[in-house]
Design an enzyme around this catalytic site. Structure first.
Site, PDB file in Angstrom:
ATOM      1  N   TYR A  22       0.798  -1.227   0.000  1.00 22.73           N
ATOM      2  CA  TYR A  22       0.000   0.000   0.000  1.00 22.73           C
ATOM      3  C   TYR A  22       0.831   1.277   0.000  1.00 22.73           C
ATOM      4  CZ  TYR A  22      -3.719  -3.312   1.050  1.00 22.73           C
ATOM      5  OH  TYR A  22      -4.592  -4.367   0.987  1.00 22.73           O
ATOM      6  N   HIS A  78     -15.102  -7.048  -0.774  1.00 21.69           N
ATOM      7  CA  HIS A  78     -15.233  -8.428  -1.240  1.00 21.69           C
ATOM      8  C   HIS A  78     -16.331  -9.197  -0.516  1.00 21.69           C
ATOM      9  CE1 HIS A  78     -11.458  -7.042  -2.828  1.00 21.69           C
ATOM     10  NE2 HIS A  78     -10.969  -6.934  -1.604  1.00 21.69           N
ATOM     11  N   ASP A  85     -25.777  -2.536  -1.187  1.00 22.07           N
ATOM     12  CA  ASP A  85     -27.167  -2.061  -1.184  1.00 22.07           C
ATOM     13  C   ASP A  85     -27.228  -0.573  -0.877  1.00 22.07           C
ATOM     14  OD1 ASP A  85     -28.011  -4.604  -1.772  1.00 22.07           O
ATOM     15  OD2 ASP A  85     -28.758  -5.063   0.241  1.00 22.07           O
ATOM     16  N   HIS A  98      -9.234   1.525  -5.210  1.00 21.81           N
ATOM     17  CA  HIS A  98      -8.299   0.686  -4.459  1.00 21.81           C
ATOM     18  C   HIS A  98      -6.883   1.136  -4.759  1.00 21.81           C
ATOM     19  CE1 HIS A  98     -11.517  -1.941  -3.315  1.00 21.81           C
ATOM     20  NE2 HIS A  98     -11.908  -1.957  -4.578  1.00 21.81           N
TER      21      HIS A  98
END
Ligand code: DQA
Length: 142
Positions: A22, A78, A85, A98
């Site tokens: 990252y 994931h 929703d 990401h």
């Protein structure tokens, strides 16, 4: 133009968390970079480690009439039907971001439950992905 930049679980640890994946840029660095790069955009920043709190931010973005959401759902990407929703339920369009290329990692990261409810997905561009996502909203409105 108000936009929400929303980050999910463990992204508060950017800079120290798995830097080989990252990078060493912190979330505060990313937020400061966006603020400096988009002076004419009203950016609202939030980071939450829990699913319900993220959903509350998405609902608030809808209620407050924000124009778009830049969303890194972290590991919930994931797994979370509830976040998908929420993204589908609100009016503001959402771009999923990401830092890492989720398609080049473990198999389970290749599936996003949330991306089908989004305008699109930015993956693998590091911190620049957030800028590109904000730029999408800026260019869309000009
Ligand atoms: C991430 C990718 C996810 O798979 C992971 O769980 C994260 C970070 C990224 O920004 O690359 O927490 O969303």
């Amino acid at each position: 133009m108000p936009l929400l930049v929303l980050n999910g679980p463990n992204l508060n640890l950017l800079g120290v968390r798995e830097p080989e994946t990252y990078g060493t840029t912190t979330l505060a660095d990313i937020e400061a970079d966006l603020t400096a790069a988009f002076l004419k955009v009203t950016l609202r920043f939030a980071q939450e480690n829990s699913e319900g709190a993220l959903i509350d931010h998405l609902h608030a973005a809808h209620e407050d009439g924000v124009d778009g959401v830049v969303f890194n759902p972290g590991g919930y990407t994931h797994t979370s039907v509830a976040l998908r929703d929420a993204v589908a339920a609100i009016d503001p369009p959402v771009v999923e971001v990401h830092l890492s290329n989720v398609h080049a990692r473990e198999d389970f990261r290749r599936t996003s439950r949330i991306a089908p409810a989004c305008v699109g997905q930015m993956s693998g561009f590091g911190a620049a992905g957030y800028r590109l996502a904000v730029e999408y909203f800026v260019n869309r409105d000009t």
